[in-house]
Structure formats: C-alpha cells, structure tokens
Design a protein around this motif. Sequence first.
Motif, PDB file in Angstrom:
ATOM      1  N   ASP A 183      15.392 -11.091  -0.076  1.00 27.62           N
ATOM      2  CA  ASP A 183      14.209 -11.748   0.474  1.00 27.62           C
ATOM      3  C   ASP A 183      13.759 -12.810  -0.524  1.00 27.62           C
ATOM      4  OD1 ASP A 183      11.939 -12.441   1.785  1.00 27.62           O
ATOM      5  OD2 ASP A 183      10.819 -10.614   1.316  1.00 27.62           O
ATOM      6  N   ASN A 184      13.845 -14.076  -0.141  1.00 24.33           N
ATOM      7  CA  ASN A 184      13.498 -15.170  -1.054  1.00 24.33           C
ATOM      8  C   ASN A 184      14.172 -15.011  -2.406  1.00 24.33           C
ATOM      9  OD1 ASN A 184      11.906 -16.786   0.483  1.00 24.33           O
ATOM     10  ND2 ASN A 184      10.101 -15.462   0.184  1.00 24.33           N
ATOM     11  N   GLY A 185      15.415 -14.623  -2.393  1.00 21.43           N
ATOM     12  CA  GLY A 185      16.164 -14.514  -3.644  1.00 21.43           C
ATOM     13  C   GLY A 185      15.986 -13.199  -4.373  1.00 21.43           C
ATOM     14  N   THR A 186      15.051 -12.347  -3.918  1.00 24.50           N
ATOM     15  CA  THR A 186      14.839 -11.061  -4.602  1.00 24.50           C
ATOM     16  C   THR A 186      15.565  -9.946  -3.860  1.00 24.50           C
ATOM     17  OG1 THR A 186      12.673 -11.801  -5.255  1.00 24.50           O
ATOM     18  CG2 THR A 186      13.038  -9.448  -5.399  1.00 24.50           C
ATOM     19  N   LEU A 187      16.160  -9.024  -4.642  1.00 32.57           N
ATOM     20  CA  LEU A 187      16.834  -7.882  -4.015  1.00 32.57           C
ATOM     21  C   LEU A 187      15.805  -6.832  -3.635  1.00 32.57           C
ATOM     22  CD1 LEU A 187      20.004  -6.787  -6.016  1.00 32.57           C
ATOM     23  CD2 LEU A 187      19.851  -7.857  -3.788  1.00 32.57           C
ATOM     24  N   LEU A 188      15.875  -6.378  -2.380  1.00 30.52           N
ATOM     25  CA  LEU A 188      15.020  -5.275  -1.940  1.00 30.52           C
ATOM     26  C   LEU A 188      15.929  -4.128  -1.540  1.00 30.52           C
ATOM     27  CD1 LEU A 188      12.676  -7.075   0.615  1.00 30.52           C
ATOM     28  CD2 LEU A 188      12.197  -6.612  -1.785  1.00 30.52           C
ATOM     29  N   CYS A 189      15.436  -2.905  -1.668  1.00 23.85           N
ATOM     30  CA  CYS A 189      16.245  -1.807  -1.151  1.00 23.85           C
ATOM     31  C   CYS A 189      15.336  -0.744  -0.547  1.00 23.85           C
ATOM     32  CB  CYS A 189      17.144  -1.233  -2.237  1.00 23.85           C
ATOM     33  SG  CYS A 189      16.277  -0.357  -3.514  1.00 23.85           S
ATOM     34  N   GLY A 190      15.944   0.214   0.138  1.00 21.81           N
ATOM     35  CA  GLY A 190      15.180   1.307   0.728  1.00 21.81           C
ATOM     36  C   GLY A 190      14.411   0.862   1.963  1.00 21.81           C
ATOM     37  N   ASP A 191      13.190   1.406   2.123  1.00 17.87           N
ATOM     38  CA  ASP A 191      12.414   1.145   3.342  1.00 17.87           C
ATOM     39  C   ASP A 191      12.127  -0.339   3.552  1.00 17.87           C
ATOM     40  OD1 ASP A 191      11.623   3.669   4.725  1.00 17.87           O
ATOM     41  OD2 ASP A 191      11.124   4.195   2.660  1.00 17.87           O
ATOM     42  N   MET A 192      11.863  -1.045   2.430  1.00 16.86           N
ATOM     43  CA  MET A 192      11.531  -2.459   2.581  1.00 16.86           C
ATOM     44  C   MET A 192      12.718  -3.251   3.095  1.00 16.86           C
ATOM     45  SD  MET A 192       9.215  -2.701  -0.693  1.00 16.86           S
ATOM     46  CE  MET A 192      10.546  -1.935  -1.493  1.00 16.86           C
ATOM     47  N   ALA A 193      13.902  -2.864   2.670  1.00 16.26           N
ATOM     48  CA  ALA A 193      15.111  -3.540   3.160  1.00 16.26           C
ATOM     49  C   ALA A 193      15.359  -3.125   4.606  1.00 16.26           C
ATOM     50  CB  ALA A 193      16.292  -3.176   2.278  1.00 16.26           C
ATOM     51  N   LYS A 194      15.118  -1.859   4.917  1.00 18.68           N
ATOM     52  CA  LYS A 194      15.387  -1.358   6.272  1.00 18.68           C
ATOM     53  C   LYS A 194      14.534  -2.095   7.305  1.00 18.68           C
ATOM     54  CE  LYS A 194      15.601   2.775   9.059  1.00 18.68           C
ATOM     55  NZ  LYS A 194      15.217   4.167   9.205  1.00 18.68           N
ATOM     56  N   SER A 195      13.263  -2.395   6.910  1.00 17.49           N
ATOM     57  CA  SER A 195      12.405  -3.050   7.896  1.00 17.49           C
ATOM     58  C   SER A 195      12.842  -4.491   8.154  1.00 17.49           C
ATOM     59  CB  SER A 195      10.940  -2.981   7.460  1.00 17.49           C
ATOM     60  OG  SER A 195      10.802  -3.545   6.187  1.00 17.49           O
ATOM     61  N   ARG A 196      13.860  -4.974   7.427  1.00 20.36           N
ATOM     62  CA  ARG A 196      14.371  -6.330   7.664  1.00 20.36           C
ATOM     63  C   ARG A 196      15.674  -6.315   8.476  1.00 20.36           C
ATOM     64  NH1 ARG A 196      12.946 -10.462   4.563  1.00 20.36           N
ATOM     65  NH2 ARG A 196      15.070 -11.037   3.985  1.00 20.36           N
ATOM     66  N   LEU A 197      16.096  -5.117   8.898  1.00 20.35           N
ATOM     67  CA  LEU A 197      17.389  -5.014   9.596  1.00 20.35           C
ATOM     68  C   LEU A 197      17.420  -5.830  10.887  1.00 20.35           C
ATOM     69  CD1 LEU A 197      18.597  -1.309   9.265  1.00 20.35           C
ATOM     70  CD2 LEU A 197      19.882  -3.361   8.671  1.00 20.35           C
ATOM     71  N   VAL A 198      16.255  -5.934  11.571  1.00 21.24           N
ATOM     72  CA  VAL A 198      16.240  -6.677  12.830  1.00 21.24           C
ATOM     73  C   VAL A 198      15.983  -8.160  12.585  1.00 21.24           C
ATOM     74  CG1 VAL A 198      14.984  -7.003  14.986  1.00 21.24           C
ATOM     75  CG2 VAL A 198      15.626  -4.709  14.258  1.00 21.24           C
ATOM     76  N   ASN A 199      14.944  -8.458  11.772  1.00 24.69           N
ATOM     77  CA  ASN A 199      14.554  -9.863  11.624  1.00 24.69           C
ATOM     78  C   ASN A 199      15.379 -10.652  10.636  1.00 24.69           C
ATOM     79  OD1 ASN A 199      12.486  -9.757  13.453  1.00 24.69           O
ATOM     80  ND2 ASN A 199      11.146  -8.778  11.967  1.00 24.69           N
ATOM     81  N   ALA A 200      15.975  -9.976   9.671  1.00 22.74           N
ATOM     82  CA  ALA A 200      16.769 -10.704   8.670  1.00 22.74           C
ATOM     83  C   ALA A 200      18.123 -10.019   8.563  1.00 22.74           C
ATOM     84  CB  ALA A 200      16.028 -10.705   7.338  1.00 22.74           C
ATOM     85  N   SER A 201      18.751  -9.786   9.713  1.00 17.71           N
ATOM     86  CA  SER A 201      19.986  -8.986   9.692  1.00 17.71           C
ATOM     87  C   SER A 201      21.093  -9.662   8.879  1.00 17.71           C
ATOM     88  CB  SER A 201      20.454  -8.671  11.109  1.00 17.71           C
ATOM     89  OG  SER A 201      20.581  -9.846  11.841  1.00 17.71           O
ATOM     90  N   GLY A 202      21.090 -10.998   8.842  1.00 17.48           N
ATOM     91  CA  GLY A 202      22.123 -11.707   8.082  1.00 17.48           C
ATOM     92  C   GLY A 202      21.939 -11.571   6.574  1.00 17.48           C
ATOM     93  N   LEU A 203      20.747 -11.154   6.155  1.00 21.17           N
ATOM     94  CA  LEU A 203      20.459 -11.041   4.723  1.00 21.17           C
ATOM     95  C   LEU A 203      20.349  -9.579   4.309  1.00 21.17           C
ATOM     96  CD1 LEU A 203      17.580 -13.700   4.540  1.00 21.17           C
ATOM     97  CD2 LEU A 203      19.944 -14.006   3.843  1.00 21.17           C
ATOM     98  N   THR A 204      20.727  -8.677   5.221  1.00 15.77           N
ATOM     99  CA  THR A 204      20.508  -7.245   4.997  1.00 15.77           C
ATOM    100  C   THR A 204      21.794  -6.459   5.224  1.00 15.77           C
ATOM    101  OG1 THR A 204      18.273  -7.611   5.819  1.00 15.77           O
ATOM    102  CG2 THR A 204      18.962  -5.326   5.642  1.00 15.77           C
ATOM    103  N   ALA A 205      22.081  -5.527   4.317  1.00 17.76           N
ATOM    104  CA  ALA A 205      23.303  -4.729   4.452  1.00 17.76           C
ATOM    105  C   ALA A 205      22.951  -3.256   4.597  1.00 17.76           C
ATOM    106  CB  ALA A 205      24.196  -4.919   3.232  1.00 17.76           C
ATOM    107  N   SER A 206      23.602  -2.595   5.560  1.00 20.80           N
ATOM    108  CA  SER A 206      23.423  -1.147   5.713  1.00 20.80           C
ATOM    109  C   SER A 206      24.793  -0.531   5.974  1.00 20.80           C
ATOM    110  CB  SER A 206      22.474  -0.852   6.881  1.00 20.80           C
ATOM    111  OG  SER A 206      23.054  -1.293   8.085  1.00 20.80           O
ATOM    112  N   LEU A 207      24.863   0.778   6.012  1.00 19.65           N
ATOM    113  CA  LEU A 207      26.099   1.513   6.330  1.00 19.65           C
ATOM    114  C   LEU A 207      27.266   1.164   5.400  1.00 19.65           C
ATOM    115  CD1 LEU A 207      26.050   1.254  10.256  1.00 19.65           C
ATOM    116  CD2 LEU A 207      25.026   3.004   8.810  1.00 19.65           C
ATOM    117  N   PHE A 208      26.962   0.709   4.177  1.00 12.86           N
ATOM    118  CA  PHE A 208      28.049   0.268   3.295  1.00 12.86           C
ATOM    119  C   PHE A 208      28.847   1.434   2.724  1.00 12.86           C
ATOM    120  CE2 PHE A 208      23.813  -0.643   1.639  1.00 12.86           C
ATOM    121  CZ  PHE A 208      23.686   0.312   0.641  1.00 12.86           C
TER     122      PHE A 208
END
Length: 566
Positions: free
Chosen positions: A42-67
């Motif tokens: 998000d704006n160059g900062t790494l997020l993880c956990g719940d904050m990253a999860k809440s971006r799965l729909v709106n920022a799917s291209g910038l978000t990784a899951s199921l790795f």
Amino acid sequence: MAHIGIDLGTTNSLIAVFTDDGPELINNSLGSPLTPSVVSVDNGTLLCGDMAKSRLVNASGLTASLFKRSMGTDKKFKLGKNNFLSEEFSPEELSAVILRSLKADAEAHLGCEVVDAVISVPAYFNQLQRRSVQAAAKMAGLNPLRLINEPTAAALTYGLQDKDAESTFLVFDLGGGTFDVSVLEVFDGVMEVRATAGDAYLGGEDFTEKLAADLAAEIAEQVGEPDPSVLRKLAEQAKCGLSDKHEVTLNATINKVDFTTTVTRERFEAACQGLLTRLRRPVERCLYDAGLSVDDIDRVILVGGATRMPMIRALVAKQLRKLPECQIDPDHVVALGAAVQAGLVGKNAALDDVVMTDVSAFTLGMESSQTIGGSLKSGYFMPIIERNTVVPVSREIGASTGQIGQTRVTIRIYQGEAPTVKSNIYLGEITVNVPKNKQEHEHITVRLTYDVSGLLDVDVTILSTGITKSMTITALAGEISQEDIEKTRKTLERLKIHPRDMDENKHLIGRIEQCYAMARLVDRDELQNLLYKFETVIESQVPADIERLRGEIGDILNNFESSYVR
Ligand code: AMP
C-alpha cells in the motif's frame, strides 16, 4: 526460554507458547490469534494480516494470498513497487513477512526476543516444500528448531488432554490448501503416528473455486462477467454461510447492477462431487498402511477450517462409521500442538512423561539401472526408506558402478511411490570420484538419513577407498541459497512492515472499502460517508474520538458484512 509453536497456514497463521499451564495462543495487535496469511503493498509499504486481507478485493493486483500452495516452486507474486526493494516476491519471502509479524506479536506479548520455534507443515509436504518453510523462517529471523506435521501437532493437543487413555485415532485435516490424514496410537503418554497420507494440493480453497465456477455462469448470464476477486469473495462467503444454514441468499453489485441469487447446500455439494471423491482415497491408504480397518479406529478428530463444511463431516462419518470430534477449535489445534512440541524439544518438565513419534510420508530412494534385453537402462526407482517408516531413520544400500573403468558416479535422489523416477520428485544429486578399476565394478554404499523434521541427508561411500561424501539435500531445483536467505533477513529486519499503532485504523478503512466494493448501489453513499467521517476524525488525532468512532463504524460494518449473505 520461551517454547514457541507456529502454524503457518494457507489462509491464517497462528503463534502459541507452551507455559506451565499448557499451550496458549498469542493474539496479534488486533486482539485475534488468527493472522490472515495475506501480504499487500500500500503506497510502497508492506502490509500483512488483516490489513492486507481487507485489500483482497480493492487492490487485488497488489495483494498476495494462498502463497503456501506455491511453497517449493519458483512462482513469483508481483506486488508493485515497495520498501522491500523487489517488486516480485517468492512464496518464501511472503511467508517470511507473515512469520516476522507473528514473531513481533509474540515478542510484544512475552516481553523477550523470540528466535527458536517449532513450525508446522502439512504431513504431505515434500522435501522442497519443507526446505522452503525452513528458509522462510530464517528470513524472518527465526531458528526453525523443528518442523512438525500438522496432523501430528493436532494429535499432540488432543493426546495431551487424555494422555493416560489408550486409543487409536484418525486425524482428518483439511485446511485451506492441503489435505492430510494420520492414524495415531496413544498409550501411557506415548503418541505414535502409525501412518500418514494426503494430498498437498487439495483444500477448502478448491471448494470455493468450484462454487465460484458454478456462480460465474449464472452471474454472467444475468449481469455480465464478474470481477474475479468479487466472485471469489462471494463464493467464500456463501461457502462459510452454508456451514451454518441450509441455504444462503447472496446480494452484490456487479458491473454496477444489483445481483441476487440463492445457493443451497445441495447445489454446493453437487458442484464439489469430484473433490469429495478425491478425499476418500488418502483415508483408505492411510488405514491400509497402518494395517488397520475402520473398526479399529476409536476416535476421529477434525482439524482445519474446511472441516466445518457439513458435507465434509457427513463424508467422514459415512466413511469411518463414527461421529467426528472437534472439541478444540479446528483453527487453533495445530498451533497449540506445535507449542507442545516446542515444550518437548525444550524438555519442559510438565511434559516429562510424554513421548511422540512420527513417520515419513513418502518413500525415498535413488535412480537405478537395470539390464533390459542385454543393455543397461536407467530411470528406475530404487526405494531406500519406505513411506511410513518411523523417523528419525537411517538406511543404507549397496550399489556398484554401471561401467567397468568409470571414474565418476552420480547418485540421483528421488521421492515418491512410482517405479520409474520420471514420475517421482527429483530431490538432488551427489557426484563422487571413484578409482579407475579396469577389472571390475567399484562398490559403493548410499545411506539416507531422515531426521525428525522430515529432512534428508545423503552419504555416499566408496568401499575400496573408504572415502565418504555427504550432502544435506540442498542442491535442490529451486533451492534458496544461504546468501539469499541472509539478504532477505537483513532487508526484513530493517523494514518496518507496518506501524503497529495504526493497525486498527488501517484495518477499519480496508473494511469500509471492501464493503463499498460489494455493497448494493443504495448502500454506497452511507459507506462513502463513513469513510469521510473516519478520515476526518483520524486527522483530528484525538485518540478517544478515534476509538469511539472506530467502535461505532465497526458495528455498522458488521451489519453490512452479514447482509451480503443472508
Ligand atoms: P485453515 O488452513 O485450517 O485455516 O483452513 C482454512 C480453510 O477453511 C479455508 O478454505 C476457509 O475458507 C475454510 N473455512 C473457514 N471457515 C469455514 C466455514 N465456516 N465453513 C467452511 N469453510 C470454512
């Protein structure tokens, strides 16, 4: 020293500590023991956990899951420019970000540095995948004391509760991405894994995909092609909703048009028939390998979030003719067991009378040649350690050079159950020089040693010279070098993954945005207003006001979230 256990899950990860009162889960900075295994930029900062999860729909291209499903492969996840330097992440680097965050949570809770940890892996993870988990742990600044198989960890948690009983139990572990079955015997505090089987590429996420595929056709017909991340989210919500209710109604705005449909348990189950069939085989094989029949099993334990699906419970009850148990939350049981194992490794006095033994899930061996029709043909698999052998184990076999007079010999190591190496997994190879012998074949021995973490060492000895060459299977295809591990560790160490004090605010904004993306058109204005209001109060920097509004908006969002699925 703290005895730490970690469950690095496909969908959620957890960390637990073994205390004098037994294993205990540690909450993250949002107060939950479950940290979603999701990483986002998000704006160059790494997020993880719940904050990253809440971006799965709106920022799917910038978000990784199921790795976790890609551990041990060379797949890369492109997340865009960020403070980590590289735009592309390996599954190990993404896992390391999650592990770092868990480590920070445990350090905040315990007030001391956390380095040593037992980490759980699916029993059916192969050598490459196990090495990947070890590498990820080291990148996160952790020392992976030991890897423990997930169903074994679950059995430790259950077995510890009832350690003086004598019983045989089957652990049915269906997580987000993997499926493991283990049969164990418990008597007098001794817990012995008899056999294990599974499928490293079958999990709850496959059920979501089947439902998504089923819904996609209906959505496309009514309102046009849906966005894949919105479709997946709807399918996930329907899947979880159907664990409590017989049918659910889905509401969403897709392509700016309101869409509504009803999904029944029958429809979901019909879409998943192929997956249900795949679940039966490993159970049969595990019982066969343990030399037991269905009637020999006293207890059936369910582990993994996906066992909440009623169709899974029905399948297990039917196949094993027993009602499955799940007294301990299936999301928590593996991390708790990993902490017990950490207590065992650390020789915690409370566990003096507990002994745990495990088995290897795969057959390990080497490539061999056979004389076929007068000529030497290679490509055959020679097993050295059979699957379901108790670990640690060390076995040796004799072999000889293929040609008289040859001066080098290469031993190729494979894992798998097929008679030819091309159908098994290549693990690595070791080349040794042999003295030139013009009279006869040179004799060698190959020794494989499988440790308690399911990791392999190979020793090759030339009998005529007595020279031994050893290798830990590190020369693997796709193996990460110590240098790369160290480089990532240093980068992650310097990096503030996310400011912990802002976690809750960022998480709430992510939730508003996600609700907005899913909401019906009539509800969007209200969500937009919530966002303005919350951003305004953040600007005011008055902590009490921020906290109060966060609570109020959280309640409103709970209502929104439950309205997508009724
Ligand atoms: P785990 O890897 O054990 O965390 O399991 C995660 C999997 O469980 C994911 O595929 C989730 O979608 C699934 N899951 C979690 N809760 C439920 C539920 N209530 N009903 C069905 N599946 C669920």
